[in-house]
Design an enzyme around this catalytic site. Structure first.
Site: not given
Length: 684
Positions: A561, A574
């Protein structure tokens, strides 16, 4: 529609219906084996004059799925005129090119080598088939006498001759000289039947096949393969399949020494019983006989000569020895029979590997080819059983097998095959592939020629995606929780049994928990890290084990990400686990490079539409953080990028293909941003 057109369409319709019925039953013929034809009247498209036509299954088609597009259409007057100009057996291959001058109109599919058989035989309808029962008689030592015993004068014996124009002339002569006959048995090959109507032809074909079956059953001895060898019987199913999964990557690596192959595993009772019996080493060494068989199975298989319960390491060591010997023997076979104008040797690896107590592994350029090769060897085992039951199995001479395998016409047929896609022969396993980014990746990899293992916690979603990709010859679904070592191993075992192993793994499974630090619980943290950091570690570890055993290199791709390098508010769990994944890429790239395994990553951002994570609540949470309506979140993310473009799952899939499609062969340890441009997340 005039009378001639009505008759023509009726003949074609009857032919297709008959072909499909015959091809639907494996007792009648093997996949893509045999051909059927019908003759009837038509009109010359130029002069309007009435002409006699023949419709015949074209080259490479399958009877069970035949359509009108799969038929070649020829003028019979021109085809039969070729008999007067055939230059003889030594130059009969030249006649195949002459078929082009016999085509009617656009001609339909390319005519096969058996076209002359259908056109020269004086019957309105002709079937040429490869039934196991018929080939058993055709490959028996005293096949001619057995044919006479079985059929009397209703079916005539034809000595072995390579398929071609002369064989067509031979069968035409037999038909003329034996008006009482309904067909013939072709030595080492199959059967041919005929009739004046489509119904009569089909009935005659089935009569020959069923009569041969009954003859073998009535007159055959009960154990033609001999007694069971102690220790060679089938292992219990669970143990058998576990051992098959353990062997599969090693075997695929051996079978891919010359060129990469896809594998298929089969533990059918037929092959297990064959391998348990005393005569299997002798019979396997004799090889297959019917040309349709050995073109796909090679002249003989590789057979492990150890009992079923031999230690796994001993079995692997012995298989490597046998593989080296097989390659030497195959090269010698090629040298014994090759002439200066023979095609180059296509590879010396086996297409069939037989493991007593476990089953059969077959290989090909794609899953369907590998699966069909296995089906053909099962046909060959049935042929051996039938021949040994009433006589002795006696396949055609090795020199004749070579003439078929390295036939110039076969080489030309291979040259006409379309160029393989970029990921052909590669097996991919994608986690979290039931939705969103993972689903898009699975679709892209399959479109580029890969076989795909669709892994997801949602079993129903995984099955649906696998079906969308094309079913068992393209994709299989596995249910896997990536926090479970056992389920991960089971997923890779499923890949090994379905396709032979794994070459490309995409770590995509994940969840996202968006909370401020003070609201993030230890459970949130652990769950986030268990699924993505720990899960991708476990998947990569198993992937590396399989890839190292295969010895074919491979690719591991992490869907990380933008958050792995750029800090955003309220997503500590996350972003931290994404940073963990990003560093796994660097660590594994450094460690696995010596095995030819490349490890790279993709850093998406703002993938809202089509994303399973965003649909599960992450979208609402992030929208609340940024103070925008959830339905506008994708547009919001796009406007904060340099390119002002929204990122979709397909864009991430494109990056995965770019990393694995063959152009970036010298790239490892790389992260590709797919974020439409976020300057703060630039890596360098």
């Amino acid at each position: 529609m005039d009378k001639d057109e009505t008759a023509m369409h009726s003949a074609v319709s009857d032919l297709i219906s008959r072909s499909r019925r015959l091809g639907a039953d494996p007792r009648n013929t093997n996949y893509a084996g045999g051909n059927t034809s019908a003759k009837g009247g038509g009109l010359d498209p130029v002069s309007g004059a009435e002409v006699e036509l023949m419709w015949v299954k074209g080259s490479g088609g399958d009877l069970g799925t035949l359509t009108e597009a799969g038929l070649a259409v020829l003028r019979l007057d021109r085809l039969r005129a070729l008999a007067g100009v055939c230059p003889g057996v030594e130059r009969e291959d030249e006649m195949v090119a002459a078929f082009d001058y016999c085509l009617h109109g656009r001609g339909g599919a390319a005519p096969s080598i058996d076209t002359a058989m259908h056109g020269l035989v004086d019957a309105a309808h002709v079937d040429h088939l490869h039934p196991d029962s018929g080939i058993a008689l055709a490959c028996a030592t005293d096949g001619e006498k057995l044919t006479a015993r079985c059929f009397g004068d209703q079916v005539v014996w034809v000595p072995w001759r390579r398929p071609g124009f002369q064989l067509g002339l031979d069968i035409a002569a037999i038909k003329r000289e034996n008006p009482q006959a309904i067909g013939c048995v072709l030595g080492g090959h199959g059967i041919t039947a005929w009739g004046e109507t489509s119904e009569e032809c089909e009935a005659n074909s089935l009569r020959i096949i069923r009569t041969a079956e009954a003859f073998l059953a009535e007159h055959g001895r009960p154990e033609p393969f001999g007694p069971v060898i102690e220790g060679y019987g089938p292992l219990p199913e669970a143990e058998r399949r576990a051992r098959a999964a353990a062997l599969a990557p090693v075997l695929r690596g051996l079978a891919s020494t010359d060129r990469p192959q896809v594998g298929h595993f089969e533990d059918d009772d037929v092959v297990l019983d064959f391998l348990a019996r005393a005569e299997h080493p002798r019979l396997a060494a004799l090889g297959t006989s019917c040309p349709d068989h050995f073109l796909r199975t090679k002249v003989r298989p590789l057979v492990l000569d150890l009992p079923a319960d031999a230690p796994l390491d001993d079995a692997i060591a012995r298989l490597k020895e046998l593989h080296a010997a097989y390659r030497e023997e195959y090269a010698a076979y090629y040298q014994r029979h090759a002439t200066p104008d023979s095609p180059a040797m296509r590879g010396a690896d086996p297409a069939i590997i037989l493991i007593p107590g476990v089953g059969m592994f077959s290989y090909g350029k794609d899953k369907q080819t590998a699966r069909v090769a296995g089906e053909f060897y099962l046909n060959a085992v049935n042929v051996m059983r039938g021949a040994e039951a009433v006589s002795a199995y006696s396949p055609i001479e090795e020199s004749e097998k070579f003439r078929i395998e390295y036939w110039a016409l076969e080489e030309a047929k291979l040259a006409r095959m379309p160029k393989p896609k970029a990921l052909a022969t590669r097996v991919a396993l994608v986690t979290g592939a039931g939705s969103g980014i993972g689903k898009a990746i699975a679709h892209r990899l399959a479109a580029e020629g890969a076989c795909v293992v669709v892994a997801d916690l949602n079993a129903q979603a995984a099955v649906q995606v696998a079906e969308e990709l094309g079913g068992r010859d393209v994709a299989v679904a596995v249910t896997v929780d990536v926090t479970s070592e056992e389920q991960i191993q089971a997923a890779f075992d499923a890949a090994a049994l379905a396709f032979g192993g794994v070459d490309l793994v995409v770590n995509n499974a994940g969840i996202s928990i968006s909370k401020p630090l003070l609201e993030t619980t230890a459970r949130d943290w652990d769950l986030q890290h268990d699924i993505m950091a720990r899960g991708s570690f476990l998947v990569s570890r198993e992937a590396a084990r399989v890839m190292i055993e295969q010895g074919l290199g491979g690719d591991i791709v992490y869907i990380a990400s933008k958050n792995s390098v750029f800090a955003g508010p309220n997503n500590i769990a996350y972003s931290a686990t994404k940073a963990d994944q990003a560093h796994q890429v660097r660590l594994l790239a450094a460690e696995l490079g010596e095995h030819g395994i490349r490890v790279n990553g993709v850093n998406p951002d703002g993938v809202v539409r089509g994303s399973g994570i965003f649909a599960a609540g992450w979208g609402a949470q992030r929208a609340a953080v940024y103070g925008v309506p959830e339905q506008e979140l994708g547009a919001f993310y796009a406007q904060r990028t340099i390119l002002k473009r929204e990122v979709l799952p397909e864009h991430v899939a494109n990056a995965v293909f770019a990393l694995t499609g063959g152009e970036l062969t010298h790239t490892t340890g790389l992260h590709i941003p797919v974020d439409a441009g976020v300057a703060a997340a630039f890596l360098r």
